[in-house]
Design a protein around this motif. Structure first.
Motif, PDB file in Angstrom:
ATOM      1  N   GLN A 225     108.418 -30.496 -44.602  1.00 43.54           N
ATOM      2  CA  GLN A 225     110.339 -29.406 -44.082  1.00 43.54           C
ATOM      3  C   GLN A 225     109.587 -28.327 -44.614  1.00 43.54           C
TER       4      GLN A 225
ATOM      5  N   GLU B   3     100.615 -46.756 -46.420  1.00 41.88           N
ATOM      6  CA  GLU B   3     101.209 -47.864 -45.589  1.00 41.88           C
ATOM      7  C   GLU B   3     100.048 -48.345 -45.586  1.00 41.88           C
TER       8      GLU B   3
ATOM      9  N   HIS C 138     110.826 -44.683 -38.329  1.00 42.34           N
ATOM     10  CA  HIS C 138     110.578 -44.275 -39.972  1.00 42.34           C
ATOM     11  C   HIS C 138     110.205 -46.250 -40.248  1.00 42.34           C
TER      12      HIS C 138
ATOM     13  N   TRP D 143     119.254 -28.156 -43.843  1.00 43.34           N
ATOM     14  CA  TRP D 143     118.598 -28.804 -43.211  1.00 43.34           C
ATOM     15  C   TRP D 143     117.307 -27.932 -42.166  1.00 43.34           C
TER      16      TRP D 143
HETATM   17  C1  B12 Z   1     106.582 -40.483 -42.536  1.00 41.78           C
HETATM   18  C2  B12 Z   1     107.824 -39.635 -42.427  1.00 41.78           C
HETATM   19  C3  B12 Z   1     108.364 -39.899 -40.735  1.00 41.78           C
HETATM   20  C4  B12 Z   1     107.060 -40.201 -39.589  1.00 41.78           C
HETATM   21  C5  B12 Z   1     107.561 -42.169 -39.995  1.00 41.78           C
HETATM   22  C6  B12 Z   1     106.494 -43.192 -40.177  1.00 41.78           C
HETATM   23  C7  B12 Z   1     106.744 -44.226 -40.739  1.00 41.78           C
HETATM   24  N1  B12 Z   1     105.496 -45.114 -40.098  1.00 41.78           N
HETATM   25  O1  B12 Z   1     107.508 -45.025 -41.183  1.00 41.78           O
HETATM   26  C8  B12 Z   1     107.219 -40.351 -38.968  1.00 41.78           C
HETATM   27  C9  B12 Z   1     106.283 -38.832 -38.063  1.00 41.78           C
HETATM   28  C10 B12 Z   1     107.614 -41.001 -37.337  1.00 41.78           C
HETATM   29  C11 B12 Z   1     108.885 -39.317 -39.074  1.00 41.78           C
HETATM   30  C12 B12 Z   1     109.382 -38.751 -37.839  1.00 41.78           C
HETATM   31  C13 B12 Z   1     109.911 -38.050 -38.117  1.00 41.78           C
HETATM   32  N2  B12 Z   1     110.640 -37.639 -38.768  1.00 41.78           N
HETATM   33 CO1  B12 Z   1     111.041 -38.336 -40.351  1.00 41.78          CO
HETATM   34  N3  B12 Z   1     110.192 -38.628 -42.483  1.00 41.78           N
HETATM   35  C14 B12 Z   1     109.405 -39.030 -42.388  1.00 41.78           C
HETATM   36  C15 B12 Z   1     109.035 -39.072 -44.842  1.00 41.78           C
HETATM   37  C16 B12 Z   1     108.222 -38.488 -44.905  1.00 41.78           C
HETATM   38  C17 B12 Z   1     108.103 -40.419 -45.040  1.00 41.78           C
HETATM   39  C18 B12 Z   1     109.808 -41.502 -44.971  1.00 41.78           C
HETATM   40  C19 B12 Z   1     108.916 -42.316 -45.617  1.00 41.78           C
HETATM   41  O2  B12 Z   1     108.319 -43.642 -46.010  1.00 41.78           O
HETATM   42  N4  B12 Z   1     109.861 -42.573 -46.944  1.00 41.78           N
HETATM   43  C20 B12 Z   1     109.999 -42.927 -47.650  1.00 41.78           C
HETATM   44  C21 B12 Z   1     111.548 -44.049 -48.262  1.00 41.78           C
HETATM   45  C22 B12 Z   1     110.296 -44.604 -49.710  1.00 41.78           C
HETATM   46  O3  B12 Z   1     112.337 -43.223 -48.724  1.00 41.78           O
HETATM   47  P1  B12 Z   1     113.838 -43.144 -48.260  1.00 41.78           P
HETATM   48  O4  B12 Z   1     114.112 -43.163 -46.467  1.00 41.78           O
HETATM   49  O5  B12 Z   1     114.815 -43.160 -49.450  1.00 41.78           O
HETATM   50  O6  B12 Z   1     114.067 -45.815 -48.428  1.00 41.78           O
HETATM   51  C23 B12 Z   1     114.642 -45.411 -49.926  1.00 41.78           C
HETATM   52  C24 B12 Z   1     115.999 -45.819 -49.171  1.00 41.78           C
HETATM   53  O7  B12 Z   1     116.481 -45.041 -48.161  1.00 41.78           O
HETATM   54  C25 B12 Z   1     116.445 -47.318 -49.001  1.00 41.78           C
HETATM   55  N5  B12 Z   1     115.839 -47.967 -47.603  1.00 41.78           N
HETATM   56  C26 B12 Z   1     115.508 -47.180 -46.742  1.00 41.78           C
HETATM   57  N6  B12 Z   1     115.744 -47.721 -46.143  1.00 41.78           N
HETATM   58  C27 B12 Z   1     116.450 -48.718 -46.011  1.00 41.78           C
HETATM   59  C28 B12 Z   1     116.936 -49.891 -45.064  1.00 41.78           C
HETATM   60  C29 B12 Z   1     117.185 -51.163 -46.040  1.00 41.78           C
HETATM   61  C30 B12 Z   1     118.207 -52.312 -44.750  1.00 41.78           C
HETATM   62  C31 B12 Z   1     117.894 -51.164 -47.051  1.00 41.78           C
HETATM   63  C32 B12 Z   1     119.290 -51.828 -47.571  1.00 41.78           C
HETATM   64  C33 B12 Z   1     117.633 -49.812 -47.520  1.00 41.78           C
HETATM   65  C34 B12 Z   1     117.094 -49.173 -46.882  1.00 41.78           C
HETATM   66  O8  B12 Z   1     115.376 -48.453 -49.481  1.00 41.78           O
HETATM   67  C35 B12 Z   1     113.812 -47.345 -49.647  1.00 41.78           C
HETATM   68  C36 B12 Z   1     113.861 -47.465 -51.306  1.00 41.78           C
HETATM   69  O9  B12 Z   1     114.180 -46.953 -52.056  1.00 41.78           O
HETATM   70  C37 B12 Z   1     110.464 -38.866 -44.783  1.00 41.78           C
HETATM   71  C38 B12 Z   1     110.209 -38.015 -45.580  1.00 41.78           C
HETATM   72  C39 B12 Z   1     111.936 -38.887 -46.929  1.00 41.78           C
HETATM   73  N7  B12 Z   1     111.944 -38.304 -48.050  1.00 41.78           N
HETATM   74  O10 B12 Z   1     111.763 -39.659 -46.737  1.00 41.78           O
HETATM   75  C40 B12 Z   1     111.002 -37.766 -43.425  1.00 41.78           C
HETATM   76  C41 B12 Z   1     112.066 -38.227 -43.147  1.00 41.78           C
HETATM   77  C42 B12 Z   1     112.438 -38.641 -43.274  1.00 41.78           C
HETATM   78  N8  B12 Z   1     111.826 -36.488 -41.372  1.00 41.78           N
HETATM   79  C43 B12 Z   1     112.683 -36.335 -40.683  1.00 41.78           C
HETATM   80  C44 B12 Z   1     112.233 -36.063 -39.623  1.00 41.78           C
HETATM   81  C45 B12 Z   1     113.470 -34.870 -39.542  1.00 41.78           C
HETATM   82  C46 B12 Z   1     112.271 -36.196 -39.006  1.00 41.78           C
HETATM   83  C47 B12 Z   1     112.266 -36.117 -37.205  1.00 41.78           C
HETATM   84  C48 B12 Z   1     112.658 -36.114 -36.859  1.00 41.78           C
HETATM   85  C49 B12 Z   1     110.827 -34.973 -37.600  1.00 41.78           C
HETATM   86  C50 B12 Z   1     110.369 -34.900 -35.188  1.00 41.78           C
HETATM   87  N9  B12 Z   1     110.765 -33.388 -34.847  1.00 41.78           N
HETATM   88  O11 B12 Z   1     110.347 -35.193 -34.651  1.00 41.78           O
HETATM   89  C51 B12 Z   1     111.175 -37.918 -36.045  1.00 41.78           C
HETATM   90  C52 B12 Z   1     112.242 -38.744 -35.984  1.00 41.78           C
HETATM   91  C53 B12 Z   1     111.939 -39.846 -35.908  1.00 41.78           C
HETATM   92  C54 B12 Z   1     113.456 -40.734 -35.199  1.00 41.78           C
HETATM   93  N10 B12 Z   1     113.531 -41.100 -34.323  1.00 41.78           N
HETATM   94  O12 B12 Z   1     112.863 -41.503 -35.789  1.00 41.78           O
HETATM   95  C55 B12 Z   1     113.709 -36.363 -42.162  1.00 41.78           C
HETATM   96  C56 B12 Z   1     114.508 -36.115 -42.123  1.00 41.78           C
HETATM   97  C57 B12 Z   1     115.838 -35.598 -42.228  1.00 41.78           C
HETATM   98  C58 B12 Z   1     117.368 -35.089 -42.224  1.00 41.78           C
HETATM   99  N11 B12 Z   1     118.013 -34.567 -43.067  1.00 41.78           N
HETATM  100  O13 B12 Z   1     117.955 -35.999 -41.240  1.00 41.78           O
HETATM  101  C59 B12 Z   1     112.153 -35.842 -43.423  1.00 41.78           C
HETATM  102  C60 B12 Z   1     113.596 -36.211 -44.159  1.00 41.78           C
HETATM  103  C61 B12 Z   1     111.858 -35.415 -43.791  1.00 41.78           C
HETATM  104  C62 B12 Z   1     112.316 -33.886 -44.367  1.00 41.78           C
HETATM  105  N12 B12 Z   1     112.629 -33.736 -45.620  1.00 41.78           N
HETATM  106  O14 B12 Z   1     113.025 -33.049 -43.328  1.00 41.78           O
HETATM  107  N13 B12 Z   1     108.991 -39.426 -39.876  1.00 41.78           N
END
Ligand code: B12
Length: 330
Positions: free
Chosen positions: A62, A79, A108, A288
């Protein structure tokens, strides 16, 4: 980001980040397996090491400190770590079958994968369908396997209207739906607007799944969606209009592509905010976007001008107009 970790995890965390930075798959796996050997529970390794490290990766991207390539390499390493932990622990299923899927257009997969693995550790028999599962295919899968529940992941608030369509499609199969992910808001507030059960993380999901009839859905509290439908219909026109008013003569082809994508995010986030009738959705998105653009040297006055152009065109869209006028570009 400052992660709150147990002492053993705390000392491993910086080394783990270094491994992600160096795309050092073996090093990262060694750290995770050593933690397991030291008695750190596997769910703790997944949720308190891998998950916060991934959030940190996101912040580096970001702020333009990491390229997309670095993020991809790090995510690949994470992964592999998740897979290694899963193989090392090999929990046996003692509870019902549940299906975990990312909704259509949601790439994601890793967050949903982490959720799947932690549910497995808690005894659930999990089928993980991965990224972007088209709703018709998900529905036929649910019909065929009739699981205890389907868990739907949505990481981007701008996708909430599509998430609701996926939720409704799943509900028609009579399989209870549980949602999660950052897309539903930090406290899941947009899940309650959509009238669907929400869990903040995998541990919470396991508790909810254990509750009988958790998806006795409250009615969604959505206002009429005429304005949302109008925005969707005008999407291309709005992007073209905003492009016309920007001076693109000095933009490289890659910059033009990025601008078109950003304009799409602006319109989609505005439409999602209108859909759930919540200005904070658009406000958070604008915060953001400004950080992303500012760190890449894009002058923020172009965002302000774009909002003026859109607000002018959207005079007859009261909520969209108010959200654009109320957005703080800084
Ligand atoms: C890796 C990543 C990607 C990879 C994903 C690959 C993959 N195999 O997952 C790729 C390159 C595809 C990607 C693409 C994009 N990404 Co991205 N990505 C990330 C990143 C760095 C890590 C994701 C991750 O693994 N997080 C770790 C998990 C554990 O975190 P979590 O989401 O908080 O999950 C917890 C809870 O939310 C919950 N939870 C999550 N899912 C679920 C589902 C269920 C059912 C339940 C019960 C709970 C639950 O439990 C989890 C564990 O505690 C995040 C940063 C972030 N903060 O997450 C950005 C992030 C999510 N991405 C972002 C963006 C902007 C994008 C894109 C739009 C970028 C672009 N210009 O193309 C695209 C959109 C793609 C799409 N259409 O989906 C932004 C979103 C910003 C926003 N405010 O909306 C983030 C936050 C990055 C940032 N800081 O700017 N991304």
């Amino acid at each position: 980001m400052t992660a709150v970790l147990s002492p053993t995890l705390e000392s491993a965390y910086p080394d783990y980040l270094r491994c992600l930075d160096a795309a050092d798959e073996h090093g990262a796996i060694d750290i995770a397996l050593a933690l397991l050997d030291d008695g750190v529970p596997a769910d703790e390794v997944l949720l308190s090491l891998v998950a916060p490290a991934q959030a940190q990766v996101g912040e580096w991207w970001q702020r333009n400190e990491w390229s997309v390539a670095q993020e991809h390499a790090a995510t690949h390493v994470s992964e592999r770590v998740v897979a290694a932990v899963s193989v090392a622990v090999r929990p046996r299923a003692t509870r019902d079958r549940v299906v975990v899927a990312c909704m259509d257009g949601e790439w994601h997969a890793l967050p949903a994968r982490l959720v799947s693995e932690v549910l497995r550790l808690d005894g659930w028999d999990v089928t993980f369908l991965g990224a972007s599962v088209p709703s018709p295919h998900l529905v036929s899968y649910l019909h065929r396997h009739d699981p205890r529940a389907v868990l739907l992941a949505c990481a981007l608030p701008m996708r909430l209207p599509l998430a609701f369509q996926a939720i409704e499609a799943c509900r028609r199969t009579d399989v209870p739906v549980l949602v999660g992910g950052r897309g539903f808001g930090a406290d899941g507030r947009w899940a309650s607007k959509l009238g669907v059960a929400y869990a903040t993380d995998a541990r919470a999901a396991s508790s909810v799944l254990a509750t009988a009839a958790f998806d006795s859905a409250s009615a969604p509290s959505l206002v009429d969606d005429t304005e949302y439908a109008g925005l969707v219909a005008a999407r291309v026109e709005l992007i073209d209009l905003a492009l016309d008013r920007l001076d693109l003569s000095r933009y490289s082809p890659a910059q033009v592509d990025a601008t078109v994508a950003d304009l799409g995010y602006i319109v989609d986030s505005l439409a999602a905010a209108v859909y759930v009738d919540d200005a904070t959705l658009f406000g958070e998105f604008v915060g953001w976007l400004c950080e992303v653009l500012d760190s890449r040297g894009v002058p923020l006055h172009t965002v302000g001008r774009t909002f003026d152009v859109l607000a002018d065109r959207l005079r007859d869209f009261p909520r969209a107009h108010a959200f654009l006028r109320g957005a703080a570009v800084s």
